[in-house]
Write an enzyme that holds these catalytic residues in place. Structure first.
Site, PDB file in Angstrom:
ATOM      1  N   LYS A 164       0.551  -1.273   0.356  1.00 49.78           N
ATOM      2  CA  LYS A 164       0.221  -0.004  -0.036  1.00 49.78           C
ATOM      3  C   LYS A 164       1.309   0.924  -0.061  1.00 49.78           C
ATOM      4  O   LYS A 164       1.551   1.045   0.963  1.00 49.78           O
ATOM      5  CB  LYS A 164      -0.893   0.437   0.935  1.00 49.78           C
ATOM      6  CG  LYS A 164      -2.020   1.152   1.192  1.00 49.78           C
ATOM      7  CD  LYS A 164      -2.260   1.260   2.710  1.00 49.78           C
ATOM      8  CE  LYS A 164      -1.729   2.779   3.193  1.00 49.78           C
ATOM      9  NZ  LYS A 164      -1.853   3.769   2.598  1.00 49.78           N
ATOM     10  N   GLU A 169      10.297  16.549  15.433  1.00 52.29           N
ATOM     11  CA  GLU A 169      10.791  15.822  13.824  1.00 52.29           C
ATOM     12  C   GLU A 169       9.550  17.136  13.397  1.00 52.29           C
ATOM     13  O   GLU A 169       8.720  17.562  13.516  1.00 52.29           O
ATOM     14  CB  GLU A 169      10.566  14.921  13.759  1.00 52.29           C
ATOM     15  CG  GLU A 169      11.006  14.344  12.163  1.00 52.29           C
ATOM     16  CD  GLU A 169      10.547  12.493  11.734  1.00 52.29           C
ATOM     17  OE1 GLU A 169       9.406  12.302  12.518  1.00 52.29           O
ATOM     18  OE2 GLU A 169      11.000  12.087  10.706  1.00 52.29           O
ATOM     19  N   CYS A 196      14.056  10.867   5.777  1.00 52.91           N
ATOM     20  CA  CYS A 196      13.508  10.327   7.319  1.00 52.91           C
ATOM     21  C   CYS A 196      15.325  10.550   8.229  1.00 52.91           C
ATOM     22  O   CYS A 196      14.663  10.432   9.061  1.00 52.91           O
ATOM     23  CB  CYS A 196      13.453   8.637   7.580  1.00 52.91           C
ATOM     24  SG  CYS A 196      14.315   7.865   6.122  1.00 52.91           S
ATOM     25  N   GLU A 250      10.479   1.237  10.355  1.00 52.11           N
ATOM     26  CA  GLU A 250      11.401   1.892  10.163  1.00 52.11           C
ATOM     27  C   GLU A 250      10.909   4.004  10.276  1.00 52.11           C
ATOM     28  O   GLU A 250       9.700   4.028   9.960  1.00 52.11           O
ATOM     29  CB  GLU A 250      11.623   1.946   8.902  1.00 52.11           C
ATOM     30  CG  GLU A 250      12.742   1.012   7.751  1.00 52.11           C
ATOM     31  CD  GLU A 250      14.023   0.954   8.762  1.00 52.11           C
ATOM     32  OE1 GLU A 250      14.589   1.963   9.033  1.00 52.11           O
ATOM     33  OE2 GLU A 250      14.794  -0.112   8.381  1.00 52.11           O
TER      34      GLU A 250
HETATM   35  P1  TAP Z   1       2.022   7.855   8.988  1.00 57.71           P
HETATM   36  O1  TAP Z   1       1.253   8.676   8.785  1.00 57.71           O
HETATM   37  O2  TAP Z   1       2.829   7.286   9.391  1.00 57.71           O
HETATM   38  O3  TAP Z   1       1.657   6.581   7.512  1.00 57.71           O
HETATM   39  C1  TAP Z   1       2.315   5.666   6.748  1.00 57.71           C
HETATM   40  C2  TAP Z   1       1.736   5.086   6.334  1.00 57.71           C
HETATM   41  O4  TAP Z   1       1.268   4.651   6.615  1.00 57.71           O
HETATM   42  C3  TAP Z   1       1.379   5.579   4.920  1.00 57.71           C
HETATM   43  O5  TAP Z   1       0.375   4.887   3.439  1.00 57.71           O
HETATM   44  C4  TAP Z   1      -0.623   5.832   5.596  1.00 57.71           C
HETATM   45  O6  TAP Z   1      -1.149   5.303   4.855  1.00 57.71           O
HETATM   46  C5  TAP Z   1       0.104   4.204   6.281  1.00 57.71           C
HETATM   47  N1  TAP Z   1      -0.963   4.316   7.673  1.00 57.71           N
HETATM   48  C6  TAP Z   1      -1.840   5.136   8.666  1.00 57.71           C
HETATM   49  N2  TAP Z   1      -2.596   4.804   9.338  1.00 57.71           N
HETATM   50  C7  TAP Z   1      -2.141   3.433   9.530  1.00 57.71           C
HETATM   51  C8  TAP Z   1      -2.515   2.582  10.410  1.00 57.71           C
HETATM   52  N3  TAP Z   1      -3.739   2.600  10.686  1.00 57.71           N
HETATM   53  N4  TAP Z   1      -2.655   1.098  10.152  1.00 57.71           N
HETATM   54  C9  TAP Z   1      -1.636   1.132   8.779  1.00 57.71           C
HETATM   55  N5  TAP Z   1      -1.584   1.863   7.888  1.00 57.71           N
HETATM   56  C10 TAP Z   1      -1.715   2.967   7.950  1.00 57.71           C
HETATM   57  O7  TAP Z   1       3.842   8.489   8.223  1.00 57.71           O
HETATM   58  P2  TAP Z   1       3.691  10.092   7.679  1.00 57.71           P
HETATM   59  O8  TAP Z   1       3.060  10.696   8.123  1.00 57.71           O
HETATM   60  O9  TAP Z   1       2.811   9.711   5.770  1.00 57.71           O
HETATM   61  O10 TAP Z   1       4.820  10.103   6.841  1.00 57.71           O
HETATM   62  C11 TAP Z   1       6.420  10.103   7.225  1.00 57.71           C
HETATM   63  C12 TAP Z   1       6.518   9.454   9.041  1.00 57.71           C
HETATM   64  O11 TAP Z   1       7.338   7.999   8.434  1.00 57.71           O
HETATM   65  C13 TAP Z   1       7.494  10.921   9.497  1.00 57.71           C
HETATM   66  O12 TAP Z   1       7.562  10.637  11.006  1.00 57.71           O
HETATM   67  C14 TAP Z   1       8.961  10.257   9.172  1.00 57.71           C
HETATM   68  O13 TAP Z   1      10.128  10.458   9.865  1.00 57.71           O
HETATM   69  C15 TAP Z   1       8.312   8.944   8.627  1.00 57.71           C
HETATM   70  N6  TAP Z   1       9.722   8.676   7.695  1.00 57.71           N
HETATM   71  C16 TAP Z   1      10.851   6.851   8.334  1.00 57.71           C
HETATM   72  C17 TAP Z   1      11.350   6.616   7.327  1.00 57.71           C
HETATM   73  C18 TAP Z   1      12.763   6.366   7.818  1.00 57.71           C
HETATM   74  S1  TAP Z   1      12.815   5.213   6.893  1.00 57.71           S
HETATM   75  N7  TAP Z   1      12.995   5.632   9.477  1.00 57.71           N
HETATM   76  C19 TAP Z   1      11.456   7.008   6.102  1.00 57.71           C
HETATM   77  C20 TAP Z   1      10.358   8.009   5.551  1.00 57.71           C
HETATM   78  C21 TAP Z   1       9.408   8.128   6.479  1.00 57.71           C
HETATM   79  P3  TAP Z   1      -1.879   6.609   4.322  1.00 57.71           P
HETATM   80  O14 TAP Z   1      -0.847   7.771   3.417  1.00 57.71           O
HETATM   81  O15 TAP Z   1      -3.497   7.207   4.253  1.00 57.71           O
HETATM   82  O16 TAP Z   1      -1.857   8.246   5.628  1.00 57.71           O
END
Ligand code: TAP
Length: 517
Positions: free
Chosen positions: A212, A419, A322, A288
């Site tokens: 997804k 962050e 990230c 991650e």
């Molecule tokens: P999230 O809100 O955690 O979303 C990540 C993914 O999870 C999206 O595909 C999201 O879908 C999905 N998701 C949301 N709720 C869920 C649930 N209840 N069950 C299963 N999946 C669910 O993160 P974000 O805000 O998009 O991304 C930013 C964050 O990612 C930051 O904190 C960043 O640090 C972290 N990040 C970490 C890394 C590494 S390598 N550690 C790399 C990149 C980013 P939707 O698209 O519908 O929201």
């Protein structure tokens, strides 16, 4: 096999001939993009079962690129059933490992052939600067598939001498086996690269997958799906379902037929996923998560390099990185000079259309993220940090944010703890020579993804790298990730590695076979 292939071709069952792709076409960047927009399930592009769609937006001007299928729980279940069947009954499960590797190499070649198209799609969907999208988002994705393609036929167990049951003898050997159907859930900052990091290891290990993408950036994942079919991946091995986390993502976490879930995203959602994985069927998980990576710059560093790389550590991919340095600690002897130079360099950065080859800084990924960043800066000002430059939206269409610098950030402040995930440099000054003091500050976070140190003193660099609580330490460099080096966090930045040999472990199980003879 050859006969079967001929029969399949005669019957018209050959996947490549069978697959019908309904594209959204767009003329942009001197090419015609052909973008699939439907769910990719069991080797076919199909509408969501209830016909729902949503808009995906171009952050450069806020316009709608196209409508994309919005997967329902029923679509997730269909995709998982297809992946299960492909794993248990399809040719994927019977295929020689070396043949699996060949498929992955072929897919990497196809991705490379389509690199301009993939990079352009990434740019309009995520706001990544095109030159960076080509080199990093797409370039590293191609490299990731090649790297893991090479692992397919090198996944080995061991032979272990155990106690003998005299007069007989015993031997134990281990086999590394795929887990079965894996779910992959990824964020929006590097849409294709996050897909590649997890999918390549997952497939090399012999699993099938349902992925997804983030709701706001589905398009490169769907183009990837098309290329995977062209490369000859059997139907059901790779399934891509655009849709929401709360619905499709949650269903993946709870699905009884999934054995492993690989997740990159926020710490809060990671915790929820781990809980659902545990309660449903004790899926294996790797997470991650977020980061607040410290970067320590000592007075005895090579200042030019520290300025250049310190800026890259924060502003690379508009801060949507990230491992971005979430907090810089600069020794007081060079603090003012460091800040002066950074501000001077920021003035030279070209902000604008990410498709323009001379642009350095593109729009933030989506509107809600930009709004969060503006609030983040307001909080910084309210708490008394010094806003040296930036902090505002750029007055032009789209979701552009000024590269921002804050100084005088103290440990208790929101900016020191949280962050931003955007182009915000957060600087704290530390006392001359106070290595243990700055280490205490740097480690005073629940995150532990990456970290960095700049100094010419090798002893100091080694001491600091030992003490920093992070999955990655960069010395006199930053953002230097490579497909062969393990990547992942400690503490509340999660566990389980992407990339490198270690990533394979996340997608394998060990079976110990003991025999008596
Ligand atoms: P999230 O809100 O955690 O979303 C990540 C993914 O999870 C999206 O595909 C999201 O879908 C999905 N998701 C949301 N709720 C869920 C649930 N209840 N069950 C299963 N999946 C669910 O993160 P974000 O805000 O998009 O991304 C930013 C964050 O990612 C930051 O904190 C960043 O640090 C972290 N990040 C970490 C890394 C590494 S390598 N550690 C790399 C990149 C980013 P939707 O698209 O519908 O929201």
């Amino acid at each position: 096999d050859f006969l079967q292939m001929v029969v399949r071709k005669l019957r018209g069952e050959d996947q490549e001939e069978e697959m019908v792709v309904d594209y959204v076409s767009k003329d942009i960047n001197n090419m015609t993009l052909k973008m699939p927009y439907q769910c990719f399930i069991n080797g076919q592009f199909v509408d969501a079962e209830d016909g729902q769609t949503y808009d995906t937006i171009n952050p450069t001007d806020g316009s709608t690129i196209c409508r994309v299928s919005y997967a329902s729980v029923a679509d997730v279940d269909k995709a998982v059933a297809a992946a299960k069947d492909a794993f248990e009954n399809g040719e994927w499960g019977r295929m020689n490992a070396r043949e699996r590797g060949r498929l992955m190499y072929r897919l990497a070649d196809l991705m490379e052939e389509h690199q301009e198209e993939l990079a352009t799609i990434e740019t309009i969907d995520s706001g990544a600067v095109y030159t960076l999208a080509l080199k990093t988002h797409v370039g590293m994705s191609v490299q990731t598939f090649r790297y893991f393609a090479g692992w397919c036929d090198k996944i080995q167990g061991s032979t272990i001498p155990i106690n003998q049951a005299r007069p007989n003898r015993n031997l134990t050997f281990t086999k590394k086996e795929p887990l079965g159907v894996c779910a992959i859930i990824i964020p929006w900052n590097y849409p294709l690269m996050m897909l590649a990091w997890k999918s390549a290891a997952c497939l090399a290990a012999g699993n099938t997958l349902v992925l997804k993408p983030a709701q706001v950036t589905p398009l490169t994942a769907l183009k990837f799906a098309e290329l995977s079919a062209k490369a000859g991946f059997p139907k059901g091995v790779i399934n891509i379902i655009p849709g929401s986390g709360g619905l499709a993502g949650q269903r993946l976490s709870e699905h009884p037929d999934i054995r492993k879930l690989g997740f990159t995203g926020s710490t809060a959602i990671g915790k929820q996923i781990m809980k659902s994985c545990a309660v449903s069927n004790l899926k294996k998980v790797s997470l991650e998560l977020g980061g607040k990576s410290p970067l320590i710059i000592f007075g005895d560093c090579e200042l030019d390099k520290a300025v250049r790389m310190g800026m890259g550590a924060v502003y690379f991919n508009k801060g949507e990185n990230c491992i971005a340095a979430g907090r810089l600690f600069v020794e007081e002897s060079i603090h003012d000079e460091f800040v002066r130079r950074v501000v001077e360099e920021i003035k030279k950065m070209k902000i604008g259309d990410p498709l323009d080859r001379s642009t350095d800084h593109g729009p933030q990924n989506h509107k809600a993220h930009l709004d969060k960043l503006l609030q983040y800066c307001e909080t910084g000002v309210r708490e008394g940090a010094t806003l040296v430059c930036g902090g505002r939206q750029v007055p032009r269409p789209g979701f552009f944010m000024e590269p921002t610098v804050f100084t005088d950030v103290e440990d208790h402040m929101y900016l020191a703890k949280e962050e931003s995930f955007g182009p915000v440099m957060v600087i704290s000054k530390f006392k001359h020579g106070d290595i243990d003091g700055v280490l205490r500050q740097a480690n005073n976070t629940e995150y532990g993804l990456a970290s960095g140190v700049f100094t010419k003193d090798i002893n100091k660099a080694m001491y600091v790298s030992e003490k920093l609580e992070a999955g990655t330490v960069f010395i006199n460099t930053y953002n230097k990730t490579d497909v062969a080096a393990p990547f992942g966090g400690v503490k509340q930045s999660g566990f389980g590695k992407d990339l490198g040999e270690e990533a394979l472990r996340e997608y394998l199980k060990t079976k110990a076979v003991t025999l008596e003879y």
